[in-house]
Design a protein around this motif. Structure first.
Motif, PDB file in Angstrom:
ATOM      1  N   VAL B 170       0.812  -1.230   0.000  1.00 41.45           N
ATOM      2  CA  VAL B 170       0.000   0.000   0.000  1.00 41.45           C
ATOM      3  C   VAL B 170       0.842   1.276   0.000  1.00 41.45           C
ATOM      4  N   ILE B 171       2.136   1.125   0.158  1.00 40.33           N
ATOM      5  CA  ILE B 171       3.004   2.310   0.292  1.00 40.33           C
ATOM      6  C   ILE B 171       2.808   3.314  -0.839  1.00 40.33           C
ATOM      7  N   GLU B 172       2.824   2.840  -2.061  1.00 41.29           N
ATOM      8  CA  GLU B 172       2.703   3.773  -3.189  1.00 41.29           C
ATOM      9  C   GLU B 172       1.248   4.115  -3.506  1.00 41.29           C
ATOM     10  N   LYS B 173       0.354   3.620  -2.666  1.00 41.85           N
ATOM     11  CA  LYS B 173      -1.069   3.864  -2.923  1.00 41.85           C
ATOM     12  C   LYS B 173      -1.649   4.966  -2.043  1.00 41.85           C
ATOM     13  N   ASN B 174      -0.807   5.578  -1.212  1.00 36.91           N
ATOM     14  CA  ASN B 174      -1.289   6.718  -0.427  1.00 36.91           C
ATOM     15  C   ASN B 174      -0.236   7.803  -0.453  1.00 36.91           C
ATOM     16  N   PRO B 175      -0.671   9.061  -0.373  1.00 35.51           N
ATOM     17  CA  PRO B 175       0.265  10.188  -0.546  1.00 35.51           C
ATOM     18  C   PRO B 175       1.318  10.276   0.558  1.00 35.51           C
ATOM     19  N   MET B 176       1.117   9.590   1.669  1.00 30.68           N
ATOM     20  CA  MET B 176       2.080   9.663   2.766  1.00 30.68           C
ATOM     21  C   MET B 176       3.192   8.624   2.600  1.00 30.68           C
ATOM     22  N   GLU B 295       1.124  31.647   1.118  1.00 32.43           N
ATOM     23  CA  GLU B 295       1.178  32.238  -0.222  1.00 32.43           C
ATOM     24  C   GLU B 295       1.902  31.342  -1.215  1.00 32.43           C
ATOM     25  N   GLY B 296       3.044  30.829  -0.783  1.00 26.38           N
ATOM     26  CA  GLY B 296       3.916  30.094  -1.700  1.00 26.38           C
ATOM     27  C   GLY B 296       3.373  28.729  -2.036  1.00 26.38           C
ATOM     28  N   ARG B 297       4.143  28.019  -2.824  1.00 26.55           N
ATOM     29  CA  ARG B 297       3.759  26.666  -3.170  1.00 26.55           C
ATOM     30  C   ARG B 297       4.713  25.749  -2.414  1.00 26.55           C
ATOM     31  N   HIS B 298       4.480  25.628  -1.122  1.00 31.39           N
ATOM     32  CA  HIS B 298       5.411  24.889  -0.273  1.00 31.39           C
ATOM     33  C   HIS B 298       4.783  23.620   0.272  1.00 31.39           C
ATOM     34  N   ASP B 299       5.665  22.683   0.554  1.00 31.58           N
ATOM     35  CA  ASP B 299       5.225  21.418   1.129  1.00 31.58           C
ATOM     36  C   ASP B 299       4.941  21.572   2.616  1.00 31.58           C
ATOM     37  N   PRO B 300       3.799  21.119   3.104  1.00 29.88           N
ATOM     38  CA  PRO B 300       3.614  21.097   4.557  1.00 29.88           C
ATOM     39  C   PRO B 300       4.318  19.902   5.198  1.00 29.88           C
ATOM     40  N   CYS B 301       4.640  18.900   4.404  1.00 29.40           N
ATOM     41  CA  CYS B 301       5.326  17.707   4.924  1.00 29.40           C
ATOM     42  C   CYS B 301       6.096  17.059   3.778  1.00 29.40           C
ATOM     43  N   ILE B 302       7.422  17.059   3.864  1.00 30.52           N
ATOM     44  CA  ILE B 302       8.185  16.533   2.737  1.00 30.52           C
ATOM     45  C   ILE B 302       8.598  15.079   2.928  1.00 30.52           C
ATOM     46  N   VAL B 303       8.203  14.500   4.036  1.00 36.44           N
ATOM     47  CA  VAL B 303       8.612  13.122   4.324  1.00 36.44           C
ATOM     48  C   VAL B 303       8.379  12.183   3.134  1.00 36.44           C
ATOM     49  N   PRO B 304       7.171  12.170   2.547  1.00 37.13           N
ATOM     50  CA  PRO B 304       6.954  11.231   1.429  1.00 37.13           C
ATOM     51  C   PRO B 304       7.883  11.487   0.246  1.00 37.13           C
TER      52      PRO B 304
END
Lengths: 342, 342, 342, 342
Positions: B170-176, B295-304
């Motif tokens: 399931v790893i590649e099946k969810n955005p996290m 404002e920007g186009r920033h990641d709230p969580c870059i872990v994935p």
């Protein structure tokens, strides 16, 4: 492959087995003109030595550093500095039974698999005694660094007993190398209890680097944090490394993280900011347990003894980066030189 | 100093800034005769790309790898493989205000201090976009490794939400990129909540290496654990590294530690045992928070998004050690060769 | 193995085949703040280009350097500088017959033996075109060196025709790159004669380094003379290297040798003295002879074209040593030393 | 900088001054399981020792190699092999006058300029005695190479007296290490004549490598010829290096060059072809001449003593390349492995 050298401009090469003729270190790339004597090594080697207290092994090793090269009239000459420490006649017969036994958690089996031969006496090259050469290298590294840089390693957690206060003046006054006297006593009691049961325990070391030079470390593969990780993770018993907020970042929102500069741990973009650097190092329990541990002369907790080694590896990285950064120093004269060259 | 190369026999050199002409990777030391095409890179680059879901940045980068050298008639030739990815016309005017602003938690200030000049557009070389070249290197590294070696990175903790089950399918099946669907949903909800507030969060990645070759890593400074630490700690957002029992060793008695081989994490004496290798990697929250983040186009969580990069660096280390070990392989033929040489 | 990088602090990595998509150079470790543009490369690449005169091949390659990274607002940023030169659509069908033919004196057979695969179009990676990337690296290296350092390569012997006078101002005014106009004319005549017969000839290059910084080079394996030998012997057609009195030392008594400092060639104990450095470089005749040479577009004498490459490799070594020496500058005294050397 | 290590997979690190406590070598990266003893070193060190005959210095050094590590039960263990040779109490007072005197043609002045300090006793690190550690490294290197590889160094020219015949069996039977007994006698006579006048002379060494493994060397900066040049030019007295036709290429037409494979010197495209490799090495006259030479114990011709050192450096390069090539060996098993990975 050749993997017993560490560093780029300042390079430490080590050799020797725990029960061979001698252990040694060759420090190459040390600037000339630095005062250095065998005494400088003795002090630091004593800190690493076992038998300092009941919490560590009772073997009494007498480590006499002998300088073979690189020093003339009390000063470094820029030539490689070789230092050896002879191994005193040790009871290697104690280890005869290890000839055919692979101890769990030790390097015995992997060495045998990889090399098809191993010096089984006392672990040979995989013995903790190997770190002696690292401590020698660290002594030279500290001499290269600006005098005001201090590297303080101390035990912050053993078996869940954590420090609550930080008083650097007491670290060398207790066998746990703990900056909190109360915690130190608790830790010691716990460790002795385990010892009586033939058991052992791990812990966590914190390293505080005060007044580090700024601008150390080079993007993208020579970052200060990756160099330090490489250096410290190469120590036998170390199983984890982090800096600044470390593994706590998992629980930390960005808004919290950026609020307190301490979370950055003195390193941004992989480069030292000049602020204090803080590292965390996980050290596993010695794997010699049970009957073997009771009979042998083994450490129930090696955390205090690993501290001088962690400090030494830290100093080697900092001194190497310091020399590297000097090559790119943009002092006034250099800038004008550069300009004229453009 | 030159610090944009990684590895010994297999060496990755990277270059490029986030808003320069192109990013690139040169992979040197790849054996000849391996089938390799631009398509191989595309698949993996897509995994790293932002804009895959709401939890990562909404920038839609189109990363087109172009092979410049080292491949002939679809196969590697043993010559250096150069791959570039052009940067599409990006709104660099967005970054004009960064010219004079040092963002907290970013590399802006240290770059300025160290180099006296910096490409402030999108972070320049310190941008996460730099990792694209690492992913390219990782693709080649995996091709060198035996086919049965698998490297699986997955998110195990975000903001304290931890996985409870492990289902790699399931790893590649969810955005996290989480191996536990329930945890994945919770994590996603939490991250989106933070995003709406202009905040961000860090997390922990676990890397599982299945069927690793044994005998990788070289004492005492080329241990597999220190090479992996070096490689992974060189990734921008990574603040901690551990293997096996990691930082838990502080709480673990020797008798417990040696009982379960999983605690060794597949590495003993710094050398792979052939058992599964397990790594833990701490990833900090993005430092762009508050008004800027909204404002920007920033990641709230870059872990994935860091996962493919961690996997790539892991693959590079393993492939390098694999080649190194081949040089010392004691296969039957080699042993007889050796014998005749003695 | 990874062997397409050269240098320690300043490192050049090259890639590309003669008939692939592009050739390229990554220069890592260049100090920040140096003015650098594509134009800087063009001038030097022109010197290396064939088709400059009848003595060299008539292929007209148009070499357009494109900077991909490391430059911001016209200056180096300290980040790796990547430069590529695309290969124009070339008549690679010309080379189809080489698919199954191993040309004597070429790398064809050894590449096939070593790699089991080879890009046979125009020699692939073993083509002289590879040196283009070295010239690019040399341009950056010269910018790093103090402005007054000059590196002058010139042809001193072709087919036994030797120079008798030394006028550096005429070197770039004759196709032989000869500092003696009379000798140049003779050489040219001889070379054209050989060309008409489908034959070729070798020669000797002398390199004069004026005002070199002193103290470059490091005992015992990083001596300036061994670094230069390594650098220059890595050029395809070079078969010999010497400095100072070179091979004449066989005929020279000690009393003669020490009398004239020119015999030392500006290097003592492996370290530059600050005196002019003089190198000799032997370049073999192109191996394409006979019918092939008459039909193809081959050089009857590549000595003049090798000169910019030898100069580039020399500059790379000097700049690397210059940065290394800066790391060990001994403050006040060192600065004045440096100043006097600049 | 750290420059006292040589090699990549097989790495020799050396240390020690001529009048310090000891000289030493650390050989890292030697495969495990090779039989090795102190006796192996003694034989070869004897060849390098002065006082072997009237043509070399009459100092009688007794060089006792002591192995400190890396050997267990008579075999290499894969761990670094450290070997030291103590310096016997030597008349260092002889050298007191050198404290303030810079000898022409020696490293005295450059060391002083570069380091600001120097061990002036007997040349310190710049002494020829340093090469002892290289010979130690060479002994190990030869053990790694296939048994049928032979490296034969011999004197081909001293003061213009050249060999006319080649009989390898007589090389070790005359003090000049000459393969032509007649020439040897003439050379010896000439050298003794010079000695009586307080003068000295240089010469040329030829190295013949028989049955070299093919495929050694890596384009473009790790070519066998550039590695050998680097290695051999790092020896103190060496002023020139060439292979195959060497500097004669200046006089050689392409049609002649390609006709005789001997001109290629066993190396094409920088890679060994498997044919015999032939190197030429220029060795300068000792710079100690005049009154000093008459009084002191100096060599009038060091060519014969340099031969074992040149052989040692050659062996180190070949063994390193041999290990490197093994990493990329495409044996049957490797090929099938590779295939499954594709």
């Amino acid at each position: 492959m050749s993997s017993n050298s560490f560093g780029s401009l300042l390079r430490l090469t080590t050799f020797g087995e725990s029960h061979g003729a001698a252990l040694g270190a060759v420090i190459d790339g040390c600037p000339a003109g630095i005062r250095l004597s065998e005494k400088d090594f003795e002090t630091e080697l004593k800190r690493r030595r076992p038998g300092q207290s009941a919490v560590t092994t009772s073997r009494s090793e007498e480590d006499r550093p002998v300088i073979l090269s690189g020093i003339f009239e009390g000063k470094t000459t820029g030539m490689p500095i070789a230092v050896i420490v002879e191994n005193k006649a040790q009871r290697s017969q104690d280890y005869d039974k290890l000839k055919t036994v692979f101890r769990p958690g030790h390097a015995d089996e992997v060495y045998d698999s990889k090399y098809g031969i191993r010096d089984y006496r006392g672990g040979g090259r995989s013995s903790g005694r190997e770190t002696l050469a690292r401590v020698i290298g660290g002594v030279v590294a500290r001499k290269i660094l600006p005098k005001n840089v201090t590297i303080i390693g101390h035990t912050v957690n053993v078996g869940g007993i954590e420090i609550e206060t930080f008083d650097p003046t007491v670290i060398e006054k207790n066998p746990m190398r703990c900056a909190d006297m109360e915690a130190a006593k608790e830790m010691e009691k716990y460790v002795l209890e385990l010892k009586s049961k033939g058991d052992s325990i791990g812990g966590i070391i914190s390293v505080l680097i005060q007044s580090p030079p700024k601008n150390l470390g080079d993007p993208v593969f020579g970052k200060l944090k990756s160099r330090l990780a490489d250096a410290i993770m190469s120590i036998g018993a170390v199983t984890g490394f982090s800096y600044g907020a470390g593994f706590d970042v998992a629980y930390m929102r960005g808004s919290e993280y950026v609020k307190d500069a301490q979370n950055f741990g003195g390193i941004l973009g992989g480069i030292s900011t000049g602020d204090d650097i803080v590292l965390s190092v996980a050290v596993k329990s010695p794997s010699s347990v049970g009957k073997i541990a009771k009979e042998g002369r083994h450490d129930p907790c090696i955390v205090p003894r690993v501290i001088p080694v962690v400090e030494a590896m830290t100093a080697l990285v900092l001194a190497d980066c310091w020399l590297l950064q000097k090559a790119y120093a943009r002092e006034r004269s250099a800038i004008s030189d550069q300009r004229s060259a453009v």
